[in-house]
Design an enzyme around this catalytic site. Structure first.
Site, mmCIF file in Angstrom:
data_model
loop_
_atom_site.group_PDB
_atom_site.id
_atom_site.type_symbol
_atom_site.label_atom_id
_atom_site.label_comp_id
_atom_site.label_asym_id
_atom_site.label_seq_id
_atom_site.Cartn_x
_atom_site.Cartn_y
_atom_site.Cartn_z
ATOM 1 N N HIS A 99 -6.178 2.513 -4.045
ATOM 2 C CA HIS A 99 -6.128 2.813 -2.600
ATOM 3 C C HIS A 99 -6.489 4.287 -2.373
ATOM 4 O O HIS A 99 -5.949 4.928 -1.481
ATOM 5 C CB HIS A 99 -4.715 2.485 -2.070
ATOM 6 C CG HIS A 99 -4.563 2.500 -0.578
ATOM 7 N ND1 HIS A 99 -5.529 2.057 0.290
ATOM 8 C CD2 HIS A 99 -3.507 2.887 0.207
ATOM 9 C CE1 HIS A 99 -5.079 2.178 1.544
ATOM 10 N NE2 HIS A 99 -3.880 2.693 1.516
ATOM 11 N N ASP A 110 0.810 -1.220 0.000
ATOM 12 C CA ASP A 110 0.000 0.000 0.000
ATOM 13 C C ASP A 110 0.840 1.265 0.000
ATOM 14 O O ASP A 110 1.952 1.275 0.515
ATOM 15 C CB ASP A 110 -0.843 0.057 1.287
ATOM 16 C CG ASP A 110 -2.055 -0.829 1.217
ATOM 17 O OD1 ASP A 110 -2.167 -1.602 0.252
ATOM 18 O OD2 ASP A 110 -2.876 -0.752 2.148
ATOM 19 N N ASP A 111 0.228 2.316 -0.488
ATOM 20 C CA ASP A 111 0.671 3.706 -0.321
ATOM 21 C C ASP A 111 1.708 4.190 -1.342
ATOM 22 O O ASP A 111 2.140 5.329 -1.256
ATOM 23 C CB ASP A 111 1.171 4.005 1.107
ATOM 24 C CG ASP A 111 0.070 3.858 2.145
ATOM 25 O OD1 ASP A 111 -1.080 3.525 1.766
ATOM 26 O OD2 ASP A 111 0.339 4.057 3.345
ATOM 27 N N HIS A 140 3.536 -2.275 3.300
ATOM 28 C CA HIS A 140 3.567 -0.902 2.784
ATOM 29 C C HIS A 140 4.873 -0.606 2.048
ATOM 30 O O HIS A 140 5.956 -0.860 2.594
ATOM 31 C CB HIS A 140 3.401 0.105 3.940
ATOM 32 C CG HIS A 140 2.040 0.063 4.558
ATOM 33 N ND1 HIS A 140 1.683 -0.884 5.499
ATOM 34 C CD2 HIS A 140 0.941 0.821 4.350
ATOM 35 C CE1 HIS A 140 0.413 -0.688 5.847
ATOM 36 N NE2 HIS A 140 -0.059 0.338 5.162
ATOM 37 N N HIS A 187 -5.804 9.393 0.132
ATOM 38 C CA HIS A 187 -5.597 8.623 1.360
ATOM 39 C C HIS A 187 -6.285 9.286 2.548
ATOM 40 O O HIS A 187 -5.735 9.401 3.642
ATOM 41 C CB HIS A 187 -4.103 8.403 1.650
ATOM 42 C CG HIS A 187 -3.839 7.166 2.450
ATOM 43 N ND1 HIS A 187 -4.057 7.094 3.815
ATOM 44 C CD2 HIS A 187 -3.414 5.933 2.088
ATOM 45 C CE1 HIS A 187 -3.748 5.884 4.248
ATOM 46 N NE2 HIS A 187 -3.361 5.147 3.214
ATOM 47 N N TYR A 203 -6.959 3.265 5.792
ATOM 48 C CA TYR A 203 -7.164 2.951 7.221
ATOM 49 C C TYR A 203 -8.176 1.818 7.435
ATOM 50 O O TYR A 203 -8.655 1.590 8.535
ATOM 51 C CB TYR A 203 -7.601 4.195 8.016
ATOM 52 C CG TYR A 203 -6.803 5.421 7.668
ATOM 53 C CD1 TYR A 203 -5.472 5.547 8.088
ATOM 54 C CD2 TYR A 203 -7.338 6.439 6.885
ATOM 55 C CE1 TYR A 203 -4.714 6.659 7.733
ATOM 56 C CE2 TYR A 203 -6.587 7.558 6.521
ATOM 57 C CZ TYR A 203 -5.279 7.656 6.956
ATOM 58 O OH TYR A 203 -4.531 8.740 6.599
HETATM 59 ZN ZN LIG Z 1 -2.710 3.197 3.141
#
Ligand SMILES: [Zn+2]
Length: 266
Positions: free
Chosen positions: A117, A65-66, A208, A121, A158
């Site tokens: 995603h 993620d991210d 991540h 965010h 989250y």
């Molecule tokens: Zn995230």
């Protein structure tokens, strides 16, 4: 664009059957499937043909993620390449820049999947339906523009969800088993241990590739060989649900941490 995952999977199976060559570790570029997929656009770019579900053993999906970014995402890809495995990246639209887009394209060309995603965010439970749709569309459009294929799965920022989100987002919601790898106090060994301890057939590992998250990159040197030793095959999100013969509707109000899940939370 309200295609069900079922139809996407069936389409992909058709492509897989149409292909005559082997289906081991695939790093196919997609040119082959693109050229003969006029019947169903959704099958356009599955670079690794799906096998019959019974031909899969224990499967597990690595997800990150991210990203994307030019540092940690690239290092994760180097590791995946080293071990010959694929993963799925849940990207944040606002992180897609001219440079990071190249890294994302590299992931895609390696056979990894790129999923959604969100754009900013943010906690989407505070957003209106319109804001949610706009946010999701931004990232999906961006990914499609760069890779040629739109995301098919959504991971809520989250893991915060509400009914408005379920009503507004036409993709299955994905969570996974995390190791708090965003926390600097959780060291490399602990990240690996937590991940390995939670692993089970059909499960989704949540990590991540945030810029600077070098401990997670290092943890892959423990996680990947150990799970391979335990007989797991690393698969993409699409392959995971296909291997477990799970037909998910984008309307299912489930936040998947493993493919066989039937309750909202796994
Ligand atoms: Zn995230």
């Amino acid at each position: 664009m309200r295609k069900t995952i079922k139809s996407i999977l069936l389409g992909a199976v058709a492509v897989s059957l149409a292909m005559t060559s082997g289906c081991g570790k695939g790093n196919e570029t997609g040119s082959e499937s693109k050229s003969n997929s006029t019947a169903d656009e959704s099958t356009a770019s599955y670079r690794r043909p799906l096998r019959a579900p019974e031909d899969y053993g224990k499967v597990i999906a690595l997800t990150f993620d991210d990203g994307p970014n030019t540092t940690t995402t690239a290092q994760v890809l180097d590791k995946l390449e080293e071990y010959g495995v694929t993963a799925s990246f849940f990207v944040v639209g606002d992180n897609i820049t001219e440079d990071s887009a190249k890294v994302m394209k590299r992931a895609y060309d390696m056979g990894c999947e790129i999923h959604n995603h969100s754009k900013t965010h943010s906690d989407m439970t505070t957003m209106t339906e319109e804001q949610i749709k706009e946010d999701i569309k931004f990232t999906s459009d961006k990914v499609e523009e760069i890779t040629g294929e739109a995301p098919k799965f959504f991971r809520p920022p989250y893991i915060a969800v509400n009914q408005t989100m379920f009503d507004s987002i036409d993709m299955p919601f994905i969570s996974g088993y995390g190791s708090e790898d965003y926390n600097d106090k959780v060291d490399i060994e602990e990240r690996a241990k937590r991940t390995i301890d939670q692993a089970k057939d059909g499960s989704i590992i949540l990590l991540h590739d945030t810029a600077g998250n070098v401990r997670t990159v290092a943890a892959l040197d423990i996680i990947i060989p150990k799970l391979q030793d335990e007989g797991y095959e690393f698969v993409t999100m699409t392959e995971l649900f296909h291997a477990k013969e799970v037909e998910i509707s984008p309307d299912a109000e489930i936040i998947y941490s493993y493919a066989q899940q039937t309750e909202m939370y796994g």
